[in-house]
Design a protein around this motif. Structure first.
Motif, mmCIF file in Angstrom:
data_model
loop_
_atom_site.group_PDB
_atom_site.id
_atom_site.type_symbol
_atom_site.label_atom_id
_atom_site.label_comp_id
_atom_site.label_asym_id
_atom_site.label_seq_id
_atom_site.Cartn_x
_atom_site.Cartn_y
_atom_site.Cartn_z
ATOM 1 N N LEU A 132 0.668 -1.197 -0.070
ATOM 2 C CA LEU A 132 0.224 0.091 -0.037
ATOM 3 C C LEU A 132 0.818 1.361 0.197
ATOM 4 C CD1 LEU A 132 -2.850 -1.252 2.573
ATOM 5 C CD2 LEU A 132 -2.780 -1.087 0.191
ATOM 6 N N PRO A 134 2.526 4.321 -1.621
ATOM 7 C CA PRO A 134 1.916 5.005 -2.510
ATOM 8 C C PRO A 134 3.109 4.885 -3.779
ATOM 9 C CG PRO A 134 1.292 6.260 -0.980
ATOM 10 C CD PRO A 134 2.267 5.198 -0.443
ATOM 11 N N SER A 197 -4.207 5.952 -9.013
ATOM 12 C CA SER A 197 -4.749 6.269 -7.668
ATOM 13 C C SER A 197 -4.098 4.970 -6.757
ATOM 14 C CB SER A 197 -6.193 6.261 -7.569
ATOM 15 O OG SER A 197 -6.650 4.864 -7.814
ATOM 16 N N ALA A 198 -4.142 5.277 -5.406
ATOM 17 C CA ALA A 198 -3.765 4.143 -4.370
ATOM 18 C C ALA A 198 -4.621 2.838 -4.869
ATOM 19 C CB ALA A 198 -3.985 4.625 -3.048
ATOM 20 N N GLY A 199 -5.851 3.308 -5.166
ATOM 21 C CA GLY A 199 -6.666 2.190 -5.248
ATOM 22 C C GLY A 199 -6.590 1.384 -6.546
ATOM 23 N N ASN A 202 -3.454 -0.729 -5.674
ATOM 24 C CA ASN A 202 -3.619 -1.896 -4.790
ATOM 25 C C ASN A 202 -4.186 -3.184 -5.605
ATOM 26 O OD1 ASN A 202 -4.120 -3.740 -2.552
ATOM 27 N ND2 ASN A 202 -5.933 -2.423 -2.215
ATOM 28 N N THR A 237 -8.098 1.505 0.439
ATOM 29 C CA THR A 237 -8.093 2.305 -0.561
ATOM 30 C C THR A 237 -9.058 2.165 -1.669
ATOM 31 O OG1 THR A 237 -6.518 1.030 -2.167
ATOM 32 C CG2 THR A 237 -5.528 2.491 -0.412
#
Length: 485
Positions: A132, A134, A197-199, A202, A237
């Protein structure tokens, strides 16, 4: 091969607890500090895959002990921890015990398997919290040619698009490595891996992991026995809609690739979604505090689970009782007594009249909306007086007479030595019936001299009658249940 249970004999604040594993998907939930991530780590440590096959991201199908456990010299070094993993290999139930041991010369811990044995030869991918970090905070980022991943990029793109609901984007893939992770990043005509994005970051790691098992299955063919995908904080996220979609997609792929997925989560959306699917394939394990120790609840009630996660008290649900109207106070008392000791007590409310003879039957047969949802209890004489009328939503008290006559006849027939009589106070057959030669049943029933021996609410009288008339009691209760149903 399928893992069935992780048994924690002794590990820090967890003792003699076990985690049940679904054959497809398992969620481990609980408040912070209960040990969710550590349990995930123990499951991963049970396996050490010996084959040379690699994941899509060119990593081995195994987890590193050093990336999962951190033992404290002050709190851990003087202790030995024991856990066991249970699994099925074909039709045979097996288990393997894992015990920690301090290597003093190196000042570090290690895990022994069944004494000094070996771990299971089984493929595992462990996605810890390190994933996770970034991309923007990484010191260096390297972009690689897709190479052998090209064959899987279309499925990667399709899953990414569906899970994140990116309906207008055309998704492609980029293979990126950093000092902390290897990922498949999403690329569109508007942005590349640096714009993820972080999502998306992930999700890319999760999707590439499950697809890695699909490739491994194709590579090993007949020798493939399945795999294990472990994900710490699967919901991190990702917004709620994507979390649910991810879980459903993973479930379908896990069944296709013969993979067990075990993850930790704090997501109420995921837990509520899975609570409707629990069974052999899906399990929820919920760790909660009890006297400073963590205990596990398997497939708990979702409302109970929500209250613990939110640290709130639950709302007491008001039970809406089902109402029945009867003729008078005697019918009310008898009806309530008949319901005592059954699963209907507390669910049924009996309301008394007085109503003249035939009134309740007229109400039951009426098509007026006010009586549409009203239920009725008639005296026993309705069996004779109104046998030609089939009334809806109506139960009939035992016997073929008014309650007072039913009990007059019953008590009159009792033997002089029956337990009902009270010889010490001369409440006997003679004193009970001596003043009622006219057979006035109601006057006999309501007589103060008799009432004091009938018990509170006539319970002593009713209970004595029930003792000899169990079949009639059951019939009445079944009538009430049919009306409710």
């Amino acid at each position: 091969m399928k893992f069935t249970k992780l048994e924690i004999h002794n590990f820090r604040h967890i003792s003699e607890q076990y985690i049940e594993l679904g054959s497809v998907m398992t969620a481990i939930a609980g408040q912070n500090g209960t040990g969710k991530s550590t349990l995930l780590g123990w499951i991963s440590q049970a396996s050490d895959f010996k084959q040379k096959n690699k994941t899509l991201l060119d990593t081995p199908f195994k987890s590193k002990y050093s990336e999962i456990f951190r033992f404290c010299p002050e709190k851990d070094y003087n202790k030995s921890y024991d856990v066991s993993i249970h699994y099925q290999d074909g039709l045979i139930d097996e288990s393997k015990k894992m015990t920690t041991r301090l290597i003093e010369s190196e000042n570090r811990y290690r895990v022994d398997f069944d004494g000094r044995g070996t771990a299971l030869d089984f493929p595992v991918i462990y996605l810890g919290l390190k994933r996770l970090i970034p991309l923007a905070t990484e010191k260096s980022i390297t972009l690689h040619d897709l190479g052998r991943i090209s064959a899987d990029k279309n499925q990667f793109a399709k899953l990414s698009k569906e899970i994140l609901y990116l309906t207008r984007d055309i998704i492609d893939a980029e293979f990126v490595t950093t000092p902390n992770k290897q990922i498949l990043a999403m690329k569109t005509k508007d942005y590349g891996h640096l714009g993820n994005s972080a999502g998306q970051d992930n999700l890319g790691q999760i999707i590439s992991s499950i697809l890695s098992f699909g490739r491994l299955k194709n590579e090993l063919k007949e020798s493939y026995k399945g795999g294990l995908l472990l994900i710490d904080e699967i919901d991190a996220t990702l917004y709620a809609g994507a979390q649910i979609k991810l879980v459903d997609k993973l479930f379908a792929l896990a069944k296709s690739f013969n993979v067990q997925i075990v993850f930790t989560t704090h997501s109420l959306e995921i837990l509520e979604h899975l609570s409707q699917k629990t069974g052999e394939e899906t399990k929820i394990n919920f760790l909660k505090w009890n006297n400073k120790n963590a205990i596990n609840q398997i497939n708990p009630n979702i409302d109970h689970l929500k209250n613990i996660i939110k640290v709130q008290t639950g709302q007491v649900k008001k039970v809406e009782k089902i109402q029945f109207i009867c003729e008078d106070i005697v019918a009310e008392q008898w009806s309530k007594n008949l319901l005592n000791g059954t699963d209907l007590k507390g669910k049924v409310e009996v309301i008394k009249g007085p109503f003249p003879d035939g009134t309740l039957i007229e109400m039951a047969n009426s098509k007026h909306p006010i009586f549409k949802n009203t239920n009725f209890i008639l005296d026993g004489d309705a069996r004779v007086n109104h046998k030609s009328k089939k009334t809806p939503r109506t139960a009939i008290l035992p016997g073929q007479y008014k309650p007072e006559k039913v009990f007059f006849d019953f008590v009159y027939s009792l033997d002089d030595n029956d337990e009902f009589w009270d010889n010490d106070h001369n409440f006997i057959h003679q004193t009970c019936f001596g003043n009622f030669s006219d057979n006035n049943h109601k006057r006999w029933f309501n007589d103060i001299s008799n009432q004091q021996y009938f018990g509170k609410g006539c319970s002593r009288l009713f209970n004595r009658w029930k003792k000899d008339n169990k079949e009639a009691v059951d019939q009445f209760i079944n009538e009430i249940k049919l009306i409710i149903k």
